[in-house]
Design a protein around this motif. Structure first.
Motif, PDB file in Angstrom:
ATOM      1  N   THR A 199       0.957  -1.331   0.108  1.00 19.33           N
ATOM      2  CA  THR A 199       0.046  -0.057  -0.033  1.00 19.33           C
ATOM      3  C   THR A 199       0.707   1.207   0.214  1.00 19.33           C
ATOM      4  OG1 THR A 199      -2.069  -1.228   1.056  1.00 19.33           O
ATOM      5  CG2 THR A 199      -1.834   1.312   1.188  1.00 19.33           C
ATOM      6  N   THR A 217      -5.133   2.046  -5.549  1.00 18.00           N
ATOM      7  CA  THR A 217      -6.273   1.225  -4.969  1.00 18.00           C
ATOM      8  C   THR A 217      -7.149   1.815  -3.840  1.00 18.00           C
ATOM      9  OG1 THR A 217      -4.889   0.201  -3.193  1.00 18.00           O
ATOM     10  CG2 THR A 217      -5.051  -0.988  -5.138  1.00 18.00           C
ATOM     11  N   GLU A 219      -7.075   1.329  -0.692  1.00 10.85           N
ATOM     12  CA  GLU A 219      -6.050   1.437   0.520  1.00 10.85           C
ATOM     13  C   GLU A 219      -5.108   2.532   0.226  1.00 10.85           C
ATOM     14  OE1 GLU A 219      -6.993  -1.248  -1.077  1.00 10.85           O
ATOM     15  OE2 GLU A 219      -8.090  -2.705   0.510  1.00 10.85           O
ATOM     16  N   ALA A 220      -4.573   2.520  -0.864  1.00 15.06           N
ATOM     17  CA  ALA A 220      -3.589   3.376  -1.301  1.00 15.06           C
ATOM     18  C   ALA A 220      -4.029   5.078  -1.292  1.00 15.06           C
ATOM     19  CB  ALA A 220      -3.074   3.226  -2.610  1.00 15.06           C
TER      20      ALA A 220
END
Length: 402
Positions: A199, A217, A219-220
């Motif tokens: 991440t 993503t 999460e990123a």
């Protein structure tokens, strides 16, 4: 038995097999990586091409990135790829550790050339001295250099057969190391192990790559809204010495300052972002030291915590002194006004209430919340307002930051 010309042509020139059909779409571009079947977690495309360097995150996910981007955006990879090719040194050690082939196999490979050299010379008589050979092909020679075989010219010793390629058994490269604290090159020049999780590494690559080259993503994306994750990004940017990524992290920390002043101040102090630490110290001083938490104290360090605590105490003391030293002044109207004691009582009650609820980030605007109901004199209320205004102007001169 006679054969016609057609039969001879058929026997001499066999029909070649048909060529395979050409694919409709072009074949995939060849990659120099050792394994092209790897399932990459992120493989950005720049200029229509995939990357040529593989990064393995701490959680085992693989990233296919571009060498020229790493060299241009990070000092770390620029130094390693440009001046200190560590993997070449490790490959040399790997080659030295490979055992040489057996001596018998080496002699066997040399035997055909040795026999062909002997067949080109005349056979030696039975009375001639016997030849002796050493254990290696390059040291085989006659018993005496002056002897000739059957009166002919002496046979020259066969050359050393160093041009014969001897292939050792392939050895598998060592596994990618884990628990690394810094980017570590493997014995493969295209694979590096990095200490960041996937991440954080994905968020870091999005800061150094061109816009919209890296697909983030969920999460990123959330990492850019967390002070703790931004601290990890700052650590990665400092480790790789990526100036542009570090500047982007500082900007995103500044955006989170209104919502998390103490966390931003602690992070800025830890990474020595002096301007951001000064900016965050004003709202962070309002936090109660008992609620700072161990994580914030650890990031601040003794020096950062002492500076913030000193700012808090200095502002509280200065604001309290302003309230205590500014009484309602006496004027000609107050000497003859029968309602002047009501104005004095209003001012005393107002500043006592403000002093009990005084905060380090206060500008004493709370003085304007006095309850003026109850039939006060207008001239006396104007004097109360002027005194409150003077206190607020003095509060502006109190230092707000470290």
């Amino acid at each position: 038995m006679a054969m016609d010309d057609k039969t001879l042509i058929t026997v001499a020139e066999p029909r070649s097999p048909p060529l395979p059909p050409l694919p409709v779409s072009p074949a995939p571009a060849y990659s120099s990586l050792p394994d092209r079947e790897t399932d990459y977690f992120c493989a950005p495309v720049v200029g229509g091409r995939l990357g040529d360097v593989e990064l393995v995150s701490a959680d085992g996910r693989r990233f296919l990135v571009h060498k020229h981007v790493l060299e241009a955006e990070t000092v770390f990879f620029h130094i390693y790829y440009g001046f200190v090719p560590v993997w070449q040194l490790q490959q040399a050690e790997f080659a030295r550790s490979t055992p040489p082939p057996p001596a018998g196999l080496n002699r066997l490979l040399c035997l055909p050339k040795f026999l062909s050299t002997l067949t080109r010379a005349a056979p030696a008589p039975s009375s001639s001295s016997s030849s002796s050979s050493s254990s290696s092909c390059g040291s085989i020679h006659s018993a005496s250099d002056g002897d000739a075989l059957d009166g002919g010219p002496p046979a020259s010793p066969p050359p050393a057969f160093t041009d014969v390629p001897v292939r050792a058994e392939p050895r598998s490269a060592p596994a990618v190391p884990r628990d690394v604290t810094a980017p570590t090159p493997t014995r493969n020049p295209y694979t590096w192990t990095v200490p960041e999780p996937s991440t954080i590494l994905l968020a870091f690559l999005s800061l150094v790559y061109p816009a919209q080259s890296v697909a983030l993503t969920a999460e990123a994306r959330a990492a850019f809204e967390s002070v703790d994750a931004l601290g990890r990004l700052a650590r990665a940017a400092l480790g790789y010495q990526a100036a542009r990524a570090l500047g982007a992290v500082r900007e995103r920390l500044a955006r989170l300052l209104p919502a998390h002043p103490l966390a931003v101040y602690a992070t800025a102090t830890f990474f020595k972002f002096a301007d951001l630490a000064v900016l965050a110290s004003a709202p962070a001083a309002a936090a109660d030291p008992a609620a700072w938490g161990d994580a914030a104290r650890t990031l601040m360090g003794r020096h950062g915590a002492a500076r913030l605590l000193a700012l808090r105490q200095a502002r509280l003391a200065a604001l309290a002194h302003i309230l205590e030293s500014n009484d309602l002044p006496a004027d000609a109207h107050g000497v003859t006004c029968p309602r002047r004691p009501m104005a004095d009582q209003l001012w005393e009650q107002t500043r006592r209430t403000v002093a009990e609820q005084l905060r380090p980030d206060s500008e004493l605007v709370e003085l304007l919340g006095a309850d003026v109901r109850g039939g006060h004199c207008g001239d006396c209320l104007a004097l109360v307002g002027a005194t409150a205004q003077r206190c607020m102007l003095l509060a502006r001169d109190v230092p707000r930051t470290i």
